[in-house]
Scaffold this active site. Structure first.
Site, short mmCIF file in Angstrom:
data_model
loop_
_atom_site.label_atom_id
_atom_site.label_comp_id
_atom_site.label_asym_id
_atom_site.label_seq_id
_atom_site.Cartn_x
_atom_site.Cartn_y
_atom_site.Cartn_z
N GLU A 21 0.70 -1.31 -0.07
CA GLU A 21 0.02 0.08 0.00
C GLU A 21 0.79 1.07 -0.18
O GLU A 21 1.85 1.08 0.64
CB GLU A 21 -0.87 -0.07 1.08
CG GLU A 21 -1.78 -1.40 1.08
CD GLU A 21 -2.72 -1.29 2.33
OE1 GLU A 21 -4.07 -1.72 2.16
OE2 GLU A 21 -2.67 -1.11 3.43
N CYS B 290 3.49 8.53 1.05
CA CYS B 290 4.04 7.49 1.93
C CYS B 290 4.19 6.19 1.41
O CYS B 290 3.23 5.72 0.88
CB CYS B 290 2.81 7.51 3.27
SG CYS B 290 3.42 6.04 4.38
N CYS C 216 6.20 -7.17 7.34
CA CYS C 216 7.36 -6.68 7.95
C CYS C 216 7.85 -7.77 9.14
O CYS C 216 6.93 -8.55 9.71
CB CYS C 216 6.96 -5.25 8.80
SG CYS C 216 8.23 -4.40 9.81
N CYS D 176 6.35 -5.29 15.84
CA CYS D 176 5.42 -4.33 16.80
C CYS D 176 4.09 -4.59 16.93
O CYS D 176 3.50 -5.03 16.03
CB CYS D 176 5.77 -2.80 16.28
SG CYS D 176 7.53 -2.50 15.88
N CYS E 126 1.09 -2.32 15.45
CA CYS E 126 1.09 -1.84 14.26
C CYS E 126 0.51 -3.18 13.12
O CYS E 126 1.07 -4.31 13.41
CB CYS E 126 2.64 -1.94 13.75
SG CYS E 126 2.81 -1.34 11.74
N GLY F 235 6.47 -2.33 6.19
CA GLY F 235 7.95 -2.91 6.35
C GLY F 235 8.87 -1.79 7.00
O GLY F 235 8.69 -0.61 7.45
N SER G 28 11.75 6.27 8.13
CA SER G 28 11.34 5.82 9.32
C SER G 28 12.02 4.50 9.86
O SER G 28 11.86 3.53 9.00
CB SER G 28 9.96 6.03 9.65
OG SER G 28 9.81 5.99 10.65
N SER H 220 11.39 5.52 15.54
CA SER H 220 10.14 5.10 16.05
C SER H 220 10.34 4.51 17.50
O SER H 220 10.66 3.43 17.80
CB SER H 220 9.50 4.20 15.30
OG SER H 220 9.01 4.47 14.23
#
Ligand code: SAH
Length: 352
Positions: free
Chosen positions: A90, A105, A112, A116, A119, A162, A194, A217
């Site tokens: 996406e 973005c 990923c 986390c 997420c 990711g 990020s 993060s």
């Protein structure tokens, strides 16, 4: 067959020579591909028919497709970008407050591996890295979407699916093409990477001499809380990632952004705000507080909630009092699951 987004100047020159053509055409080909919106390949008028025919037989215009599109009530557009192997990622376009600009973005991996808990991108684990070309094509789609809205894509963040620093080589190659004045022409300064905090990769990025913005993060000022929500903290704890962020800031001269996803009852206490303020003393980074966007259950089975707005404001006030530049991020596109942390793994079959 490769796509034109797979090439940089040197590799395209190499292919042209191999095909028996002048390598100097490479610059024209890439300039036209990136310079037109939507991109054009092979350039119609600039090359002889023989070269055009040869190029069309060897390289295609795009390797990905727009497999789905969702538009939020706030103007945010989420694209489902279909990959050749049936996977999809996406990408999100957010109209800026300025009427002539937009921010993009993009994703760096299918799924990923970071795990986390709050997420959505983490839930299915990692399927694979994106190639540099697949990353570049997301940028081109977002730039085109921005153009259709009468806006210019003015900045790009690697905050989609990711962990960009877990796919560093391809992310660097993509940034090179996106930023280069004769290619995507976005400029390093308008790109943000990020990361959850992969220390050696932050140092590699600092040494790469491409002064992109770094966002870290962090999500908690103490190791106990951070390990609970960000498993990678066991490998690279708070002190180490902040050390790397400081090195990044001093080497590149770029202000680092600290991302802090606010989770009610987990990392939003005023004690934690004070701890964070102390931790950041002498490090003039900017803090982005991101009230949690709903994703249902995390991997651990916990369902996180965002704190109420007053708590977020109190938390921010403590940081500001300690002279930390602090922003509270307003959720964009959450009605179509396009907000921070809501991007997830889907296949093109899911939208067909
Ligand atoms: N892996 C990278 C980039 C992707 S996440 C990283 O960790 O930085 C981009 C940002 O979205 C991160 O700051 C992340 O913490 C935040 N985020 C993740 N899930 C969220 C959620 N459910 N609500 C709000 N923000 C979230």
């Amino acid at each position: 067959m490769q796509a034109i987004s797979d090439f940089d100047l040197d590799s395209l020159k190499g292919l042209l020579s191999q095909l028996g053509f002048k390598s100097s055409h490479a610059r024209t080909i890439l300039r036209t591909f990136y310079g037109e919106n939507p991109p054009v390949f092979p350039p119609e008028s600039l090359l002889g028919w023989r070269l055009r025919e040869k190029l069309s037989g060897n390289i295609k215009l795009m390797q990905t497709t727009i497999a789905g599109q969702h538009r939020s009530a706030d103007g945010t557009i989420k694209l489902l970008v279909g990959l050749l192997d049936g996977q999809a990622v996406e990408s999100v376009l957010m109209p800026a407050f300025r009427p002539d600009r937009a921010a993009g973005c993009i994703s760096s991996q299918v799924g990923c591996a970071m795990g986390c808990d709050f997420c959505a991108s983490a839930r299915g684990g990692l399927t694979r890295n994106l190639t540099a070309g697949e990353i570049v094509e997301q940028f081109l789609y977002l730039r085109n979407q921005a153009g259709l809205l009468g806006r210019r894509l003015a900045s790009l963040v690697f905050m989609g699916m990711g962990e960009p620093l877990h796919n560093l080589a391809n992310v660097l190659a993509a940034i090179e093409r996106i930023a280069h004045p004769e290619m995507g022409n976005l400029g390093w300064r308008h790109i943000t990477v990020s990361t959850v905090g992969i220390v050696p990769a932050i140092d590699t990025l600092a040494a790469a001499k491409i002064p992109v913005h770094l966002a870290l993060s962090l999500h908690a000022p103490d190791d106990a809380t951070r390990t609970r929500i960000v498993p990678m903290n066991r490998r690279w704890p708070v002190a180490e990632i902040l050390g790397a962020a400081r090195r990044y800031q001093s080497i590149t001269g770029r202000i680092v952004n600290i991302e802090y996803c606010m989770l009610a009852g987990v990392n939003d206490s005023l004690d934690q705000a004070n701890l964070l303020a102390n931790l950041m003393r002498g490090f003039p980074a900017h803090v982005n507080l991101i009230p949690h966007n709903p994703i249902g259950l995390g991997i651990s089975g916990v369902e996180y909630r965002r704190p109420d707005a007053t708590r977020v404001e109190h938390f921010a006030a403590i940081l500001r009092k300690a002279d930390l530049v602090t922003h509270v991020r307003i959720a964009r596109g959450d009605d179509v699951a396009a907000a921070c942390g809501q991007l997830r793994e889907t296949t093109t079959a899911a939208v067909a």
